[in-house]
Design a protein around this motif. Structure first.
Motif, short mmCIF file in Angstrom:
data_model
loop_
_atom_site.label_atom_id
_atom_site.label_comp_id
_atom_site.label_asym_id
_atom_site.label_seq_id
_atom_site.Cartn_x
_atom_site.Cartn_y
_atom_site.Cartn_z
N SER A 11 0.88 -1.17 0.00
CA SER A 11 0.00 0.00 0.00
C SER A 11 0.92 1.23 0.00
CB SER A 11 -0.87 -0.03 1.26
OG SER A 11 -1.16 1.28 1.71
N THR A 12 0.64 2.19 -0.86
CA THR A 12 1.53 3.37 -0.92
C THR A 12 1.51 4.12 0.42
OG1 THR A 12 -0.24 4.65 -1.95
CG2 THR A 12 1.42 3.66 -3.43
N GLN A 34 -1.19 -2.25 -6.18
CA GLN A 34 -1.03 -2.49 -4.75
C GLN A 34 -1.60 -3.87 -4.41
OE1 GLN A 34 -1.58 1.64 -2.45
NE2 GLN A 34 -3.46 1.00 -3.43
N ARG A 38 -5.65 -0.13 0.94
CA ARG A 38 -6.62 0.03 2.03
C ARG A 38 -7.57 1.19 1.76
NH1 ARG A 38 -4.46 1.98 6.39
NH2 ARG A 38 -2.33 2.31 5.69
N GLY A 39 -8.80 1.01 2.18
CA GLY A 39 -9.77 2.09 2.08
C GLY A 39 -10.21 2.49 3.47
N LYS A 40 -11.24 3.30 3.50
CA LYS A 40 -11.81 3.78 4.75
C LYS A 40 -12.25 2.59 5.61
CE LYS A 40 -15.58 5.81 4.02
NZ LYS A 40 -16.54 6.68 3.37
N LYS A 104 -18.94 5.47 -7.65
CA LYS A 104 -17.68 5.87 -7.03
C LYS A 104 -16.51 5.71 -8.00
CE LYS A 104 -14.87 5.11 -2.95
NZ LYS A 104 -14.86 5.19 -1.52
#
Ligand code: BTN
Length: 235
Positions: A11-12, A34, A38-40, A104
């Motif tokens: 993940s950056t 990636q 990861r998201g929220k 989205k």
């Protein structure tokens, strides 16, 4: 400002955090894909080749008292660039989403912490560009899906990061109302739209937007006007 580019990382945001001691204000970590995006809310963020996945690091002397401002300024920067590219119907949705109509298109993951007496803000930007979102992911889109055209990721990165830097300067100059106003003006929800509201008490209903204010919206339902917070919009 330095861009550290990679073929594939976990993940950056995580790479930026690991490299934090060598990264300077405005430096960027960019990856073509990636494996653990990861998201929220620790949700998985699908990040195949073709999308734009990067994190910008800022080290502000003083953190802004409104931590959402960093996420807002990044989402506004993305939307402004897309609009400049004549992509219509794009906008921001509270607090970290980038939408095209009701789909989205991207999101922002901001992480704020202190390391060795330094304030650190890592802003991760994810944008579906030349990738096609998986069929089973509902309400997701990409620039390729919208326009039918493939875009240069490095050009997009250059434009978005320059706009982020320009807007970030307003935050450091304590002019965060500039960002708040831009954010409001670039909201996907506009006056006259019918939206779904999931209010703080857990109720869900449809309402018509009557007015968009800088930190709230006035909606009307059954002839009654109410003020809601942007986080109560569920589209
Ligand atoms: C969201 O909508 O929930 C936020 C998604 C943020 C995704 C980006 S992609 C680059 C950076 N690295 C990550 O692991 N996440 C962010």
């Amino acid at each position: 400002m330095e861009v550290y580019s990679y073929d594939e990382v976990s993940s950056t945001n995580d790479v930026a955090k690991k490299m934090i001691n060598v990264l300077r204000n405005g430096d960027i970590v960019w990856a073509l894909s990636q494996t653990a995006g990861r998201g929220k809310g620790e949700r998985r963020w699908y990040s195949p080749k073709g999308g734009l996945w990067f994190s910008v690091v800022y080290k502000p002397q003083k953190l802004c008292e409104d931590p959402n401002i960093y996420t807002k300024m990044a989402s506004v920067a993305v939307v402004k660039i897309l609009k400049r590219m004549k992509i219509k119907d794009v906008g921001v949705k509270w607090p970290n989403d980038i939408y095209h109509n009701r789909d989205k298109l991207g999101g922002i993951l901001t992480e704020i912490f202190t390391k060795s007496h330094e304030n650190v803000v890592v802003i991760g930007v994810g944008l579906n560009v030349n990738n096609m979102p998986p069929e089973d992911v509902k309400n997701a889109t990409s620039l390729l899906k919208i326009t039918g055209v493939k875009l240069s990721l490095s050009q997009l990165l250059k434009m978005i990061s320059a706009e982020m830097q320009r807007l970030y300067n307003f935050v450091t100059l304590r002019k965060r109302n500039v960002i708040t106003n831009l954010w409001r003006n670039n909201m996907i929800v506009k006056k006259g739209h019918t939206i779904k509201v999931s209010d703080f008490s857990g109720k869900t209903y449809e309402a018509k937007v009557v007015k968009v204010l800088s930190d709230s919206l006035i909606v009307e339902r059954n002839g009654i006007k109410e003020r809601i917070h942007p986080s109560e919009i569920s589209i």
